[in-house]
Scaffold this active site. Structure first.
Site, mmCIF file in Angstrom:
data_model
loop_
_atom_site.group_PDB
_atom_site.id
_atom_site.type_symbol
_atom_site.label_atom_id
_atom_site.label_comp_id
_atom_site.label_asym_id
_atom_site.label_seq_id
_atom_site.Cartn_x
_atom_site.Cartn_y
_atom_site.Cartn_z
ATOM 1 N N GLU A 200 7.538 138.935 -18.886
ATOM 2 C CA GLU A 200 6.437 139.896 -19.030
ATOM 3 C C GLU A 200 5.256 139.565 -18.111
ATOM 4 O O GLU A 200 4.109 139.452 -18.555
ATOM 5 C CB GLU A 200 5.982 139.961 -20.492
ATOM 6 C CG GLU A 200 7.087 140.392 -21.447
ATOM 7 C CD GLU A 200 6.617 140.556 -22.882
ATOM 8 O OE1 GLU A 200 5.521 140.062 -23.217
ATOM 9 O OE2 GLU A 200 7.347 141.193 -23.673
ATOM 10 N N GLU A 319 14.576 141.640 -25.207
ATOM 11 C CA GLU A 319 13.870 141.704 -26.491
ATOM 12 C C GLU A 319 13.825 143.161 -26.929
ATOM 13 O O GLU A 319 13.559 144.052 -26.118
ATOM 14 C CB GLU A 319 12.420 141.191 -26.393
ATOM 15 C CG GLU A 319 12.261 139.714 -26.116
ATOM 16 C CD GLU A 319 10.786 139.299 -26.067
ATOM 17 O OE1 GLU A 319 9.934 140.033 -26.631
ATOM 18 O OE2 GLU A 319 10.480 138.266 -25.458
#
Length: 730
Positions: A200, A319
């Protein structure tokens, strides 16, 4: 229980049945294999992956690890910690400022392999790490002057130092994969198959004092060096968080995914991103990605990839689930939100089994390392201590599974070959698999209300269903997950709980023969991200479509618009109007800042050509059509579906198939073409649900007195004609 029906009369002496309840019908053809780009076998190793490594320190004991992995057929995993830990423990090369000491790396790598070799209890699970992915963290691994943080316990006297540039960091990544891993057993831990460069990273660009472009360039440099030393490791990114592409009139898309594909896409072996439902902190309202929003995200990435790179990249969804915005003490209600999001999102990802290389429902083990200042552990967690729930028995310090285990309990038996399935409502997801004499039908409810589902399970031969059982994962009144096991033998409908998932197991008296096929392929338009201007047609082409004698087609339109603007445009396929449904997958998106979703529009197969022109027209200004594709199912035999109809606003159709009187109250006359031949006449309600069907040789008028008032459609299909009209019942 039996669905409620009533009989309506037909003037020619026939009888037809229509549903009187607002129920959803599911249709499954157990003998029709459904493949997507040639893939039809369910691969559990892609979908049941735990966010943990083979030697994760958070397992409470070996038996607990064995139970989860073997009894529930679960795989490993993901690790974003070890590569960062070792990054911090290395010495700087004394002869090359800002570069890792490769001799020290080799020494520490040998120690790591020897350590794994001695932990023989882990070796039995090496068959469960074939999709292992590791990843770096922006802090401290992005080289912007950040210094390493060596721990005296394990750094051999290393002192803090800063990596010089992307090449220096890439040298670390490549040598870490080369030196710290083996081929299993005494050679060392099995080398990971996948590498995410950073986790991220774009959301941290500001604090790193860098840009998304620079982060993308780092991916290129790391990928090149890793492949030179580890040709079997696949490198990907950008491990995106919060893919709100529609934000700021799609400038979010332009500055994130489009930028990454432009800069680094060609050098990536796979793309990775994260998908979460979440509750807004200020309003408490939930914003859901599951449903049409996920479809819009995935279609947009795919469409631009095809236009820019000439291919759809493989995906690793590392995720997904439900995002907790704040730390809370363990509670079963949070577990419910996780497991319901896991199942529905996974079913949407299962639609792309040809493209998916892995999906990881985000849950970790104990997470003691994530305890905050108030003593609250990081979550969601698969393990908890007994004392975390009131009324516990035994030793409160013992670690047991949380309610997240119900996700694995629900899905533990799924395997086999995918077969044809269909639901009459987009809010109920359906999928089906067969193996031997067993079939499993999966239902998942995208909306927060109980729904009755009528089950139409066709075996395709003389085989008979002898037993039906089901697992139903739903919420109780306390909003806690409950997994019921049911005997439904003889039942033809089920009650599916609000946002619940059910897996029905059908046992037949003989093996299921796959005698028919449905081959799915998606084709993308020549343009994407088209601005919407009122009453101005967006014209695109979808070329190179292969069409067999039988099949189905769905036009997929990604749409991003402000609230209050229409999301149902007028659509023509090859100059023929088609009906745009009023429903889409999932909630109405009223809790999102804007609508961003995919409208899935059935297209009569007869309209498809090798090269197709699509026209899209909105009555109001603003927003974009983000993606346009045609999902084509070539089938070995004709499969009748409800709701695939032409748009009766087109005067060319109404001038051919005449019905009268219109409006009508009791009898509808139909003027059939003189050279019609044999065909089928169908009646649909306004939602597209088929409520009656007649052979055309036996009907020239139909009784409609028992229908409710409203708008209906009558369609005619024969070898020569595909005709339709709209009529109104007063």
């Amino acid at each position: 229980m039996e669905s409620s029906k009533k009989i309506i009369g037909v003037c020619v002496g026939m009888l037809a049945t229509i549903n009187t309840l607002a129920q959803v019908s599911v249709h499954v053809n157990l003998n029709m294999e459904h493949s997507v780009n040639g893939v039809s076998e369910f691969d559990r190793s892609k979908f049941f992956i735990l966010h943990a490594g083979i030697n994760d320190n958070d397992w409470d004991n070996d038996e607990q690890r064995r139970e989860l992995l073997e009894d529930y057929n679960v795989y490993l995993g993901r690790n974003n910690g070890s590569i960062v830990w070792e990054f911090n423990q290395l010495k700087e090369d004394p002869d090359k400022f800002g570069w890792p000491d490769l001799a020290h790396m080799k020494q520490k790598g040998t120690s790591s392999k020897n350590n794994y070799s001695s932990k023989t209890s882990s070796h039995q699970f090496e068959n469960r790490v074939n999709r292992m992915v590791i990843g770096g963290q922006p802090t401290p691994m992005f080289p912007n002057g950040q210094k390493t943080r060596p721990n005296p316990c394990c750094s051999d006297g290393a002192t803090p130092w800063a990596y010089e540039n992307f090449d220096a960091v890439a040298e670390y990544y490549a040598n870490y994969l080369k030196e710290y891993f083996g081929d299993g057993g005494n050679t060392g831990m099995v080398r990971p198959t996948y590498l995410e460069v950073l986790n991220e990273p774009f959301v941290h660009a500001g604090e790193l004092k860098t840009t998304n472009t620079q982060i993308s360039e780092m991916h290129n440099v790391v990928a090149k060096r890793v492949r030179e030393l580890n040709p079997n490791v696949k490198v990907g990114g950008y491990t995106a968080a919060h893919p709100a592409f529609e934000s700021n009139n799609f400038n979010h898309w332009n500055g994130t995914w489009k930028l990454f594909i432009d800069v680094a896409g060609a050098n990536m072996d796979f793309f990775s991103f994260h998908l979460y439902d979440f509750r807004r902190t200020k309003t408490g309202a939930e914003s859901q990605r599951k449903g049409s929003n996920i479809e819009a995200i995935m279609d947009m990435i795919d469409h631009y990839s095809v236009l820019k790179l000439g291919e759809r990249k493989p995906w690793y969804i590392t995720e997904y689930g439900y995002l907790l915005n704040e730390a809370v003490l363990y509670n079963k209600q949070s577990d419910w939100y996780q497991v319901r999001s896991y199942s529905t999102m996974m079913m949407q990802l299962m639609e792309r089994q040809d493209q998916i290389v892995g999906t990881i429902p985000f849950m970790i083990l104990k997470a003691l390392w994530g305890t905050n200042s108030e003593g609250i552990l990081y979550g969601p967690r698969l393990l908890r201590q007994k004392k975390e729930v009131a009324g516990f028995e035994g030793n409160g310090e013992d670690w047991v599974f949380t309610e997240l285990l119900t996700f694995f309990q629900l899905w533990k038996d799924l395997k086999g070959t995918r077969v044809d399935s269909y639901a009459t409502n987009a809010d109920v997801l359906v999928d089906a698999y067969v193996e031997g004499s067993t079939a499993r039908v999966i239902l998942s409810n995208l909306v927060n209300e109980v729904v009755t589902v009528d089950l139409n399970i066709l075996t395709g031969n003389s085989s008979k269903i002898t037993k039906i059982t089901a697992k139903h994962l739903h919420a109780n009144e306390a909003i806690e997950p409950v997994l019921d096991e049911l005997d439904l033998t003889g039942e033809t409908s089920v009650e599916l709980g609000a946002e619940a998932t059910m897996i029905l197991t059908y046992t037949l008296d003989a093996p299921i023969a796959l005698t028919e096929t449905s081959e799915e392929k998606k084709y993308f338009a020549d343009k994407y991200l088209q601005p919407i201007n009122a009453n101005q047609a967006i014209e695109v082409t979808i070329n190179g479509v292969f069409k067999d004698n039988f099949g189905e087609a769905i036009l997929r339109l990604g749409i991003g618009r402000n609230k209050g603007l229409t999301v149902r445009p007028q659509v023509k396929v090859n100059a023929q109007s088609v009906i745009v449904p009023s429903n889409w997958k999932g909630d109405d998106q009223s809790n999102r800042d804007k609508f961003f979703g995919v409208m899935e529009i059935p297209v009569p197969f007869e309209l498809l050509e090798e090269n197709n022109t699509i026209s899209i027209r909105f009555p109001d200004n603003g927003g974009h059509v983000s993606s346009i594709s045609m999902q084509v199912f070539n089938q070995s035999t004709d499969v009748s579906r409800p709701g695939v109809v032409l748009n009766t606003d087109d005067p060319l159709i109404n001038s051919v198939l005449k019905v009268y009187p219109n409006p009508s109250k009791s009898i509808l006359n139909i003027a059939l073409p003189a050279d019609l031949g044999e065909g089928i006449l169908e009646v649909h309600d306004y939602s597209g649900r088929k409520i009656a069907e007649y052979p055309t040789k036996q009907v020239s008028k139909i009784a409609i007195g028992d229908y409710d008032s409203g708008i209906y459609f009558v369609s005619l299909k024969s070898d020569k004609y595909v005709l339709q009209s709209r009529f109104i019942i007063e």
